[in-house]
Design a protein around this motif. Structure first.
Motif, PDB file in Angstrom:
ATOM      1  N   TYR A 604       0.834  -1.205   0.000  1.00 52.57           N
ATOM      2  CA  TYR A 604       0.000   0.000   0.000  1.00 52.57           C
ATOM      3  C   TYR A 604       0.874   1.264   0.000  1.00 52.57           C
ATOM      4  O   TYR A 604       0.544   2.265  -0.637  1.00 52.57           O
ATOM      5  CB  TYR A 604      -0.953  -0.010   1.202  1.00 52.57           C
ATOM      6  N   THR A 605       2.000   1.202   0.701  1.00 54.85           N
ATOM      7  CA  THR A 605       2.927   2.338   0.671  1.00 54.85           C
ATOM      8  C   THR A 605       3.512   2.521  -0.727  1.00 54.85           C
ATOM      9  O   THR A 605       3.710   3.647  -1.202  1.00 54.85           O
ATOM     10  CB  THR A 605       4.066   2.122   1.687  1.00 54.85           C
ATOM     11  N   LEU A 607       2.118   1.957  -3.547  1.00 54.21           N
ATOM     12  CA  LEU A 607       1.164   2.409  -4.571  1.00 54.21           C
ATOM     13  C   LEU A 607       1.512   3.794  -5.100  1.00 54.21           C
ATOM     14  O   LEU A 607       1.314   4.097  -6.285  1.00 54.21           O
ATOM     15  CB  LEU A 607      -0.261   2.420  -4.001  1.00 54.21           C
ATOM     16  N   ALA A 608       2.034   4.661  -4.257  1.00 53.97           N
ATOM     17  CA  ALA A 608       2.328   6.031  -4.671  1.00 53.97           C
ATOM     18  C   ALA A 608       3.654   6.162  -5.412  1.00 53.97           C
ATOM     19  O   ALA A 608       3.976   7.253  -5.905  1.00 53.97           O
ATOM     20  CB  ALA A 608       2.350   6.940  -3.435  1.00 53.97           C
ATOM     21  N   ASP A 609       4.410   5.075  -5.528  1.00 50.75           N
ATOM     22  CA  ASP A 609       5.707   5.141  -6.201  1.00 50.75           C
ATOM     23  C   ASP A 609       5.490   5.386  -7.694  1.00 50.75           C
ATOM     24  O   ASP A 609       4.718   4.678  -8.341  1.00 50.75           O
ATOM     25  CB  ASP A 609       6.473   3.832  -5.990  1.00 50.75           C
ATOM     26  N   GLY A 613       4.305   1.675  -8.587  1.00 51.40           N
ATOM     27  CA  GLY A 613       2.929   1.707  -8.083  1.00 51.40           C
ATOM     28  C   GLY A 613       2.006   0.783  -8.840  1.00 51.40           C
ATOM     29  O   GLY A 613       1.124   0.133  -8.260  1.00 51.40           O
ATOM     30  N   GLU A 617      -0.194  -2.302  -7.291  1.00 48.68           N
ATOM     31  CA  GLU A 617      -1.643  -2.403  -7.480  1.00 48.68           C
ATOM     32  C   GLU A 617      -2.020  -3.777  -8.036  1.00 48.68           C
ATOM     33  O   GLU A 617      -2.961  -4.425  -7.553  1.00 48.68           O
ATOM     34  CB  GLU A 617      -2.108  -1.306  -8.438  1.00 48.68           C
ATOM     35  N   PRO A 627      -7.269  -1.774  -3.980  1.00 45.28           N
ATOM     36  CA  PRO A 627      -6.676  -0.488  -3.578  1.00 45.28           C
ATOM     37  C   PRO A 627      -7.334   0.670  -4.338  1.00 45.28           C
ATOM     38  O   PRO A 627      -7.899   0.484  -5.418  1.00 45.28           O
ATOM     39  CB  PRO A 627      -5.211  -0.645  -3.969  1.00 45.28           C
ATOM     40  N   ASP A 628      -7.227   1.846  -3.784  1.00 41.91           N
ATOM     41  CA  ASP A 628      -7.805   3.042  -4.393  1.00 41.91           C
ATOM     42  C   ASP A 628      -7.058   3.357  -5.690  1.00 41.91           C
ATOM     43  O   ASP A 628      -5.856   3.625  -5.665  1.00 41.91           O
ATOM     44  CB  ASP A 628      -7.691   4.212  -3.418  1.00 41.91           C
ATOM     45  N   SER A 630      -6.934   5.925  -7.472  1.00 43.97           N
ATOM     46  CA  SER A 630      -6.362   7.273  -7.521  1.00 43.97           C
ATOM     47  C   SER A 630      -5.021   7.362  -6.798  1.00 43.97           C
ATOM     48  O   SER A 630      -4.311   8.353  -6.947  1.00 43.97           O
ATOM     49  CB  SER A 630      -7.344   8.274  -6.905  1.00 43.97           C
ATOM     50  N   ALA A 631      -4.673   6.339  -6.030  1.00 48.26           N
ATOM     51  CA  ALA A 631      -3.398   6.363  -5.300  1.00 48.26           C
ATOM     52  C   ALA A 631      -2.213   6.050  -6.211  1.00 48.26           C
ATOM     53  O   ALA A 631      -1.062   6.280  -5.831  1.00 48.26           O
ATOM     54  CB  ALA A 631      -3.439   5.361  -4.143  1.00 48.26           C
ATOM     55  N   VAL A 632      -2.498   5.530  -7.409  1.00 48.51           N
ATOM     56  CA  VAL A 632      -1.425   5.098  -8.309  1.00 48.51           C
ATOM     57  C   VAL A 632      -1.150   6.183  -9.344  1.00 48.51           C
ATOM     58  O   VAL A 632      -2.040   6.550 -10.115  1.00 48.51           O
ATOM     59  CB  VAL A 632      -1.801   3.783  -9.020  1.00 48.51           C
TER      60      VAL A 632
END
Length: 754
Positions: A604-605, A607-609, A613, A617, A627-628, A630-632
């Motif tokens: 989950y951390t 995902l923003a990479d 990311g 996902e 997972p959301d 929009s976080a990716v």
């Protein structure tokens, strides 16, 4: 010429002038400096050689370390003599003040390298080494009787004491066991070359004086033979070279080490020792494969201790056989005697009789280091002999060595004989194909290649035929014979189709690389403990080059040692910005991970990479999680799509190479690539052209492979954007072009190793 004054140089006047200036010189150091400079063809307009920067560097870094014995405390005297000679050259008007100052400064700059060269165990010769030991023991090195008496006493010492006195062993407790044997082999090789080179310098100077004498220069070499037969002339220069060598080392030493004490200076034959050739070839193979890049081999199982390694060496059948031949030469067969002679277990005396050689003594009395050097020397012989024999002849120079190197890359894991034989025979084996040895091959008896269907599965080459299998039989038979011979040294083991290096084999080959490349062990061939001490960046930089079968357990061990703290730095290293093909190679390591072992929190951390990311996902989706979206970041989705598309393109290209007719070009756009791209473009914001742009931004190097294909896409806007990406890649100065390829033959196609 006589033994008192081998070269006609006015040494006494030079020493007297130094005494008058209040800076007396060491006579022996001054004589060596003057003599070697003169033999370097320095001008002698003043009667003494005139140094230059080039001659000073050759003197301090090459000639003195090749010919002169001196303890470390004596070394400043040689630098002082050279500086005094520079000053003298200035005083007599042959060097202006500016050049004098520059030359003196250069000499002092060279002094540190001179000390390193004169004290390095790898820069010794036997005469230099014994001259140093004599002086350190307080022996009068100008007294031939004292020199002989000391050699007699030294020869009577146990081998372990003699080896310790040489100082060849690594100063590091964790250094390679082969260091001492390699340094000794270098000493033998330098000794083998030194005197002929000195004789050649003498002859070159004498010939120049006879044919083209320099105006204003007196003779340097008096009584040089002219018009004599070649053999007589060569003998004369050899004898005078021996006189000079003795003056620079110890009186009478040259004749003693070539005569009654030759056993104290082994390796004086007509060729380098097998150990030296093996080490240099193995290091050369590594550099050919990897260049100067950081590319250590994966850690492999090794003996637990030097003592265990020594026990494994003593249990190997081949050296046991050769030790018996050394004890009873007449009881051995001809082939065994030849091998014993080549490896130093036997030596042939002047009368032709055979007697035990230095390897036999090392086998009887040696510890782990001596036994390691002995076995590597024997390995060099064993690799050389089959290369020239009909049943095991190499198809190309270095084939057998390359086979061992490729086994080193596998971290001790068993490989298929069929696969290694196909690689040796230059078949195009898909680099990413992983397979275990074929279990259907009988464990005992003569080796048999798997049937065509099983062979296809092992090699990853579809639809192989019985004819293909027949083509591979000679390479496989040659490989099996070699591996079975090396098994007699304890280096390899084979069971059916499975062949691998033993822990002993990995340790021995690791030593050859460590001593040959002179790098930090962790940068060349790390132990498991050294690998566990790496940070994530170092691990990823190394593992990107390893076969997945080797990378998978190694990365797993590293993660186990790090605990839950290892995932974040590992992912950061995999996603780090790097040039050209490296980002894709690093991302390919994700396939070597046990994705199900990654903690949810880490995913989950991640995902923003902006790079990984999309992979995070996808991994969470595989676990049934949502997972959301929009976080990716969109860039991470582009990277994930790029790797998926490149996998499709690579598979389609490989299939074409394996199945197309010999002259059939690849399709301009593979149907598989077209279909997957269009599906992705339909869901991408702004469609195909925007997706091409995003793929190019994600990884310009890897996306260029796709751009070449997508430039033929039926959608004009997509094709134009792909052409722009391709042109940008072509003008970027990248080292490798991902152009279309003609198909290779299914069998026998040439393979670029890396």
């Amino acid at each position: 010429m006589n033994t008192a004054t081998p070269l006609l140089l006015d040494l006494d006047s030079f020493l007297a002038r130094a005494e008058e200036r209040g800076a007396p010189l060491d006579a022996r150091a001054a004589e060596a400096v003057l003599g070697l400079l003169a033999l370097g063809e320095a001008r002698r307009g003043t009667g003494l050689p005139e140094p230059t920067e080039e001659l000073a560097e050759e003197l301090l870094h090459i000639l003195l370390p090749l010919y002169v014995s001196a303890t470390e405390e004596e070394l400043p005297a040689f630098v002082a003599a050279l500086v005094a000679l520079v000053d003298h050259t200035h005083e007599v008007g042959r060097l202006n003040a500016k050049r004098q100052a520059r030359l003196v400064s250069r000499v002092h700059e060279l002094a540190e390298g001179f000390t390193q060269a004169m004290t390095s165990p790898r820069r010794l010769t036997w005469p230099r080494l014994y001259g140093i030991l004599l002086r350190a023991a307080g022996v009068d090195a100008t007294d031939p009787r004292a020199v002989r008496d000391w050699l007699e006493a030294f020869a009577a010492r146990p081998q372990a004491e003699r080896n310790a006195a040489f100082g060849f062993a690594s100063s590091s407790p964790n250094g390679p066991l082969a260091e001492a044997a390699y340094a000794e082999a270098l000493c033998a090789e330098r000794s083998r070359q030194a005197r002929p080179l000195l004789a050649a310098r003498l002859e070159a100077v004498a010939l120049a004086e006879q044919v083209r004498p320099r105006p204003g220069e007196g003779l340097l070499v008096a009584d040089a033979p002219a018009g004599k037969p070649d053999d007589e002339r060569d003998d004369w220069y050899e004898a005078q070279a021996a006189v000079l060598a003795d003056r620079w080392t110890a009186a009478g030493l040259d004749a003693l080490l070539r005569g009654p004490f030759a056993h104290l200076a082994p390796g004086g034959g007509s060729a380098p020792t097998p150990l030296l050739a093996l080490v240099e070839a193995m290091a050369g193979q590594h550099l050919e494969m990897n260049g100067d890049a950081f590319a250590p081999l994966p850690p492999a199982p090794l003996p637990d201790s030097p003592e265990e390694q020594a026990a494994l060496l003593r249990s190997a059948p081949l050296p046991q056989l050769l030790a018996r031949a050394a004890a009873d030469p007449q009881g051995a067969d001809e082939r065994t005697r030849e091998l014993a002679l080549a490896s130093g277990f036997l030596v042939r005396e002047q009368g032709g009789a055979l007697s035990a050689g230095p390897s036999a003594e090392a086998w009887r009395e040696g510890g782990p280091a001596e036994l390691t050097g002995l076995t590597l020397n024997l390995l060099g012989v064993v690799l050389t002999q089959p290369a020239g024999e009909e049943e095991t002849a190499e198809e190309y120079d270095g084939e057998h060595l390359l086979t061992l190197y490729l086994l080193c890359e596998q971290a001790g894991m068993a490989q298929s004989v069929a696969r290694v034989a196909a690689l040796n025979d230059m078949w195009f084996v898909p680099p990413g194909h992983e397979s275990d040895p074929d279990a259907s091959v009988p464990i005992t008896g003569d080796y048999e290649l798997p049937d065509p269907q099983a062979l296809s599965a092992v090699l990853g080459i579809p639809a192989l035929t019985e004819s293909d299998r027949t083509d591979l039989i000679p390479s496989a038979a040659r490989l099996v014979r070699l591996m079975d011979r090396l098994a007699a040294l304890g280096i390899t083991e084979r069971t059916g189709d499975a062949v691998s290096l033993t822990p002993l084999g990995s340790a021995l080959l690791r030593d050859t690389l460590l001593v040959g490349l002179e790098g930090d062990a962790a940068d060349v061939f790390p132990t498991r403990e050294q690998m566990l001490a790496w940070d994530a960046e170092r691990l990823v930089a190394a593992a990107q080059w390893w076969p997945k079968r080797a990378a998978r357990p190694t990365i797993g061990d590293w993660l186990d040692a790090q605990g839950t703290d290892g995932w974040t730095p590992l992912f950061a290293a995999i996603s780090a910005a790097c040039p050209e093909a490296e980002p894709a190679r690093r991302r390919a390591l994700l396939a070597a991970l046990d994705a199900m072992a990654v903690p949810d929190e880490a995913l989950y951390t991640l995902l923003a990479d902006p790079v990984l990311g999309g992979w995070a996902e996808h991994t969470l989706h595989a676990r049934g999680q949502a997972p959301d979206p929009s976080a990716v970041p969109l860039s991470a989705r582009a990277v994930y799509l790029l790797d998926a598309l490149e996998a499709v393109r690579s598979a389609a290209s490989l299939d074409h190479r394996m199945t197309a007719s010999p002259n059939e070009e690849e399709p301009e756009l593979f149907a598989e690539v077209h279909a997957v791209f269009d599906k992705a473009a339909a869901a991408w914001p702004s469609g195909g052209p925007a997706l091409v742009t995003a793929l190019t931004a994600a990884d310009p190097y890897t996306s260029a492979f796709l751009a070449g294909q997508l430039s033929h896409h039926p959608d004009r806007a997509t094709a134009e954007q792909a052409r722009r990406a391709w042109r940008s890649f072509e003008t970027s100065g990248t080292t490798r072009s991902p152009g279309r390829k003609k198909p290779a033959k299914r069998a026998g196609g040439k393979r670029k190793r890396r």
